[in-house]
Design a protein around this motif. Structure first.
Motif, PDB file in Angstrom:
ATOM      1  N   LEU A   1      39.768  33.931  41.718  1.00  0.00           N
ATOM      2  CA  LEU A   1      40.726  33.424  42.903  1.00  0.00           C
ATOM      3  C   LEU A   1      41.526  32.383  42.527  1.00  0.00           C
ATOM      4  O   LEU A   1      40.543  31.208  42.386  1.00  0.00           O
ATOM      5  CB  LEU A   1      39.513  32.979  44.105  1.00  0.00           C
ATOM      6  N   ILE A   2      42.606  32.331  42.810  1.00  0.00           N
ATOM      7  CA  ILE A   2      43.530  31.010  42.381  1.00  0.00           C
ATOM      8  C   ILE A   2      44.419  30.718  43.731  1.00  0.00           C
ATOM      9  O   ILE A   2      45.004  31.581  44.211  1.00  0.00           O
ATOM     10  CB  ILE A   2      44.389  31.351  41.323  1.00  0.00           C
TER      11      ILE A   2
ATOM     12  N   VAL B   1      51.216  24.619  38.759  1.00  0.00           N
ATOM     13  CA  VAL B   1      49.782  24.124  38.357  1.00  0.00           C
ATOM     14  C   VAL B   1      49.066  25.580  38.343  1.00  0.00           C
ATOM     15  O   VAL B   1      48.403  25.913  37.394  1.00  0.00           O
ATOM     16  CB  VAL B   1      48.914  22.956  38.941  1.00  0.00           C
ATOM     17  N   GLY B   2      49.290  25.890  39.682  1.00  0.00           N
ATOM     18  CA  GLY B   2      48.247  27.309  39.746  1.00  0.00           C
ATOM     19  C   GLY B   2      48.751  28.498  38.881  1.00  0.00           C
ATOM     20  O   GLY B   2      47.818  29.310  38.392  1.00  0.00           O
ATOM     21  N   SER B   3      50.053  28.598  38.748  1.00  0.00           N
ATOM     22  CA  SER B   3      50.290  29.836  37.862  1.00  0.00           C
ATOM     23  C   SER B   3      50.083  29.488  36.408  1.00  0.00           C
ATOM     24  O   SER B   3      49.559  30.419  35.757  1.00  0.00           O
ATOM     25  CB  SER B   3      52.088  29.951  38.047  1.00  0.00           C
ATOM     26  N   TYR B   4      50.122  28.207  35.993  1.00  0.00           N
ATOM     27  CA  TYR B   4      49.533  27.759  34.697  1.00  0.00           C
ATOM     28  C   TYR B   4      47.930  28.284  34.447  1.00  0.00           C
ATOM     29  O   TYR B   4      47.743  29.064  33.549  1.00  0.00           O
ATOM     30  CB  TYR B   4      49.665  26.318  34.209  1.00  0.00           C
ATOM     31  N   VAL B   5      47.193  27.816  35.487  1.00  0.00           N
ATOM     32  CA  VAL B   5      45.788  28.118  35.693  1.00  0.00           C
ATOM     33  C   VAL B   5      45.495  29.651  35.708  1.00  0.00           C
ATOM     34  O   VAL B   5      44.669  29.938  34.794  1.00  0.00           O
ATOM     35  CB  VAL B   5      45.115  27.363  36.807  1.00  0.00           C
ATOM     36  N   ALA B   6      46.214  30.355  36.337  1.00  0.00           N
ATOM     37  CA  ALA B   6      46.053  31.729  36.380  1.00  0.00           C
ATOM     38  C   ALA B   6      46.432  32.546  34.956  1.00  0.00           C
ATOM     39  O   ALA B   6      45.586  33.420  34.410  1.00  0.00           O
ATOM     40  CB  ALA B   6      47.023  32.428  37.346  1.00  0.00           C
ATOM     41  N   ARG B   7      47.380  31.901  34.390  1.00  0.00           N
ATOM     42  CA  ARG B   7      47.599  32.617  33.089  1.00  0.00           C
ATOM     43  C   ARG B   7      46.570  32.027  31.996  1.00  0.00           C
ATOM     44  O   ARG B   7      46.209  32.968  30.999  1.00  0.00           O
ATOM     45  CB  ARG B   7      49.019  31.969  32.284  1.00  0.00           C
ATOM     46  N   GLU B   8      45.939  31.036  32.078  1.00  0.00           N
ATOM     47  CA  GLU B   8      44.842  30.476  31.291  1.00  0.00           C
ATOM     48  C   GLU B   8      43.684  31.399  31.289  1.00  0.00           C
ATOM     49  O   GLU B   8      43.006  31.813  30.552  1.00  0.00           O
ATOM     50  CB  GLU B   8      44.453  29.061  31.558  1.00  0.00           C
TER      51      GLU B   8
ATOM     52  N   LEU C   1      45.469  36.038  43.798  1.00  0.00           N
ATOM     53  CA  LEU C   1      46.693  35.191  43.639  1.00  0.00           C
ATOM     54  C   LEU C   1      47.103  34.722  45.027  1.00  0.00           C
ATOM     55  O   LEU C   1      47.460  35.393  45.826  1.00  0.00           O
ATOM     56  CB  LEU C   1      47.847  35.448  42.667  1.00  0.00           C
ATOM     57  N   VAL C   2      46.822  33.668  45.640  1.00  0.00           N
ATOM     58  CA  VAL C   2      47.202  32.990  46.893  1.00  0.00           C
ATOM     59  C   VAL C   2      48.230  32.083  46.613  1.00  0.00           C
ATOM     60  O   VAL C   2      48.151  30.930  45.952  1.00  0.00           O
ATOM     61  CB  VAL C   2      45.851  32.615  47.648  1.00  0.00           C
TER      62      VAL C   2
ATOM     63  N   ILE D   1      33.176  36.505  44.338  1.00  0.00           N
ATOM     64  CA  ILE D   1      34.326  35.701  43.346  1.00  0.00           C
ATOM     65  C   ILE D   1      33.459  35.101  42.556  1.00  0.00           C
ATOM     66  O   ILE D   1      32.271  34.366  42.676  1.00  0.00           O
ATOM     67  CB  ILE D   1      34.705  34.807  44.367  1.00  0.00           C
ATOM     68  N   GLY D   2      33.861  35.057  41.125  1.00  0.00           N
ATOM     69  CA  GLY D   2      33.040  34.458  40.190  1.00  0.00           C
ATOM     70  C   GLY D   2      33.378  32.831  39.782  1.00  0.00           C
ATOM     71  O   GLY D   2      32.861  32.004  39.165  1.00  0.00           O
ATOM     72  N   ILE D   3      35.082  33.004  39.984  1.00  0.00           N
ATOM     73  CA  ILE D   3      35.526  31.737  39.870  1.00  0.00           C
ATOM     74  C   ILE D   3      36.735  31.346  40.750  1.00  0.00           C
ATOM     75  O   ILE D   3      37.420  32.322  41.070  1.00  0.00           O
ATOM     76  CB  ILE D   3      36.238  31.258  38.190  1.00  0.00           C
ATOM     77  N   ALA D   4      36.769  30.368  41.320  1.00  0.00           N
ATOM     78  CA  ALA D   4      37.794  29.896  42.259  1.00  0.00           C
ATOM     79  C   ALA D   4      38.296  28.687  41.883  1.00  0.00           C
ATOM     80  O   ALA D   4      37.808  27.692  41.329  1.00  0.00           O
ATOM     81  CB  ALA D   4      37.184  29.900  43.653  1.00  0.00           C
ATOM     82  N   VAL D   5      39.686  28.576  41.731  1.00  0.00           N
ATOM     83  CA  VAL D   5      40.461  27.324  41.487  1.00  0.00           C
ATOM     84  C   VAL D   5      41.667  27.046  42.830  1.00  0.00           C
ATOM     85  O   VAL D   5      42.086  27.785  43.291  1.00  0.00           O
ATOM     86  CB  VAL D   5      41.141  27.604  40.220  1.00  0.00           C
TER      87      VAL D   5
END
Length: 173
Positions: free
Chosen positions: A4-5, A12-19, A30-31, A79-83
Motif C-alpha cells: 500500500l502506497i 516520492v510516492g511514485s519513486y517508492v512504488a517503482r522500487e 496506489l493511493v 497488507i504486507g507493507i505500507a508506505v
C-alpha cells in the motif's frame, strides 16, 4: 499480500512504488490525489489498484479506507507493507495563511496520518507481521524557522506518534 502506497501520485510516492515493484510481486494499492498520474504509474508497474482520493477531508479518508478494505477482503489478503508519504505544505506564513488552507494542512499532516497508522496497526497486529514506512521531514526534529510553525508542529506530532507506536509494532516487523 498487498503493498500500500499512500501519496503515490507525488514524486516520492511514485519513486517508492517503482522500487517496491522491483522486489514485491504482489498487487500494489496506489493511493493519491491525481488520478491521471496514478493510472499512468499503474500502467507502468502492472498489477496495481488505483484509489484516487483527496485525503485532506474526513470523507476522503473514510472512502479510502473502505476501498482498501474492499480490495484486501475481496482477495482474502492483507497488507504486507505500507508506505505513507503524503505531504501538504504551504509557503504562506502562519499569520497570513487562509484558515481553510491551514485546516487542510492540519488534516493531512495530523489527522490523516493518525487515522491511517491506527488502521494499519489494527490490520497488521492480528497477523503479527507487516511493515509500515513513514516519510516525514527534518523539520520534525529541528527548529527550522518561525515562518512555517504549523508545518513544523505537524511534523513533530507525526514524529512523536511514530516513536510512540513503534515499540508496539516493532516486535512483529
Amino acid at each position: 499480500m498487498h503493498a500500500l502506497i499512500l501519496g503515490a501520485s507525488g514524486s516520492v510516492g511514485s519513486y517508492v512504488a517503482r522500487e517496491i515493484r522491483k522486489h514485491f510481486p504482489y498487487p500494489i494499492i496506489l493511493v493519491g490525489k491525481n488520478e491521471n498520474t496514478l493510472n499512468a504509474l499503474a500502467d507502468e508497474l502492472n498489477n496495481c489498484i488505483v484509489i484516487a482520493q483527496d485525503l485532506s477531508s474526513q470523507r476522503g479518508i473514510i472512502e479510502t479506507l473502505n476501498c482498501i478494505e474492499q480490495q484486501i477482503n475481496g482477495t482474502n489478503s492483507r497488507i504486507g507493507i505500507a508506505v505513507l508519504c503524503l505531504g501538504f505544505a504551504s509557503t504562506e506564513s502562519f499569520f497570513s495563511i487562509d484558515t481553510n488552507e491551514l485546516l487542510r494542512h492540519i488534516s493531512v499532516n495530523v489527522t490523516t496520518y493518525t487515522v491511517l497508522l491506527h488502521y494499519l496497526g489494527r490490520h497488521m497486529l492480528p497477523h503479527k507481521q507487516g511493515n509500515i514506512l513513514v516519510f516525514n521531514s527534518i523539520a520534525s526534529v529541528i527548529t527550522a524557522s518561525n515562518i512555517f510553525p504549523f508545518y513544523q508542529a505537524s511534523k513533530t506530532y507525526l514524529h512523536n506518534l511514530c516513536e510512540s507506536i513503534s515499540p508496539r509494532l516493532k516486535k512483529y516487523a
